[in-house]
Design a protein around this motif. Structure first.
Motif, mmCIF file in Angstrom:
data_model
loop_
_atom_site.group_PDB
_atom_site.id
_atom_site.type_symbol
_atom_site.label_atom_id
_atom_site.label_comp_id
_atom_site.label_asym_id
_atom_site.label_seq_id
_atom_site.Cartn_x
_atom_site.Cartn_y
_atom_site.Cartn_z
ATOM 1 N N CYS A 11 0.835 -1.200 0.000
ATOM 2 C CA CYS A 11 0.000 0.000 0.000
ATOM 3 C C CYS A 11 0.867 1.246 0.000
ATOM 4 O O CYS A 11 1.779 1.364 0.819
ATOM 5 C CB CYS A 11 -0.902 -0.010 1.227
ATOM 6 N N TYR A 13 0.020 4.127 0.896
ATOM 7 C CA TYR A 13 -0.374 5.004 2.005
ATOM 8 C C TYR A 13 0.191 4.500 3.331
ATOM 9 O O TYR A 13 0.853 5.226 4.055
ATOM 10 C CB TYR A 13 -1.897 5.077 2.105
ATOM 11 N N CYS A 14 -0.073 3.230 3.636
ATOM 12 C CA CYS A 14 0.323 2.700 4.946
ATOM 13 C C CYS A 14 1.459 1.692 4.847
ATOM 14 O O CYS A 14 2.000 1.272 5.865
ATOM 15 C CB CYS A 14 -0.882 2.072 5.648
ATOM 16 N N CYS A 35 -7.300 -0.318 -0.155
ATOM 17 C CA CYS A 35 -6.398 -1.000 0.777
ATOM 18 C C CYS A 35 -7.220 -1.728 1.834
ATOM 19 O O CYS A 35 -8.186 -1.181 2.368
ATOM 20 C CB CYS A 35 -5.471 0.022 1.434
ATOM 21 N N VAL A 37 -6.210 -2.438 4.727
ATOM 22 C CA VAL A 37 -5.838 -1.978 6.061
ATOM 23 C C VAL A 37 -6.353 -0.569 6.319
ATOM 24 O O VAL A 37 -7.022 -0.304 7.304
ATOM 25 C CB VAL A 37 -4.310 -2.048 6.245
ATOM 26 N N CYS A 38 -6.028 0.369 5.406
ATOM 27 C CA CYS A 38 -6.381 1.763 5.651
ATOM 28 C C CYS A 38 -7.517 2.250 4.758
ATOM 29 O O CYS A 38 -7.949 3.396 4.878
ATOM 30 C CB CYS A 38 -5.151 2.662 5.497
#
Ligand SMILES: [Zn+2]
Length: 62
Positions: A11, A13-14, A35, A37-38
């Protein structure tokens, strides 16, 4: 040949690694996955140099 293949991405982003199953019939373009996760939208661009599926991932806001 199965038209769906798993591809491992990180990802943007994270940074979390995750596996997405992509449809090889869509290889020509890019598409958006959230994503796991985020939940941010990632842009996946698929390519297959030397028969190895790779995905380039970028943020939607870049
Ligand atoms: Zn993320």
């Amino acid at each position: 040949m199965n038209p769906e293949e798993p591809v491992t991405i990180s990802c943007p982003y994270c940074g979390e690694s995750q596996v997405k199953v992509v449809d090889l019939a869509d290889m020509t373009g890019e598409y958006i996955e959230d994503c796991e996760v985020c939940c941010q939208p990632m842009i996946l661009v698929l390519s297959m140099p030397a028969n190895k599926l790779t995905a380039t991932v970028t943020r939607e806001d870049e």
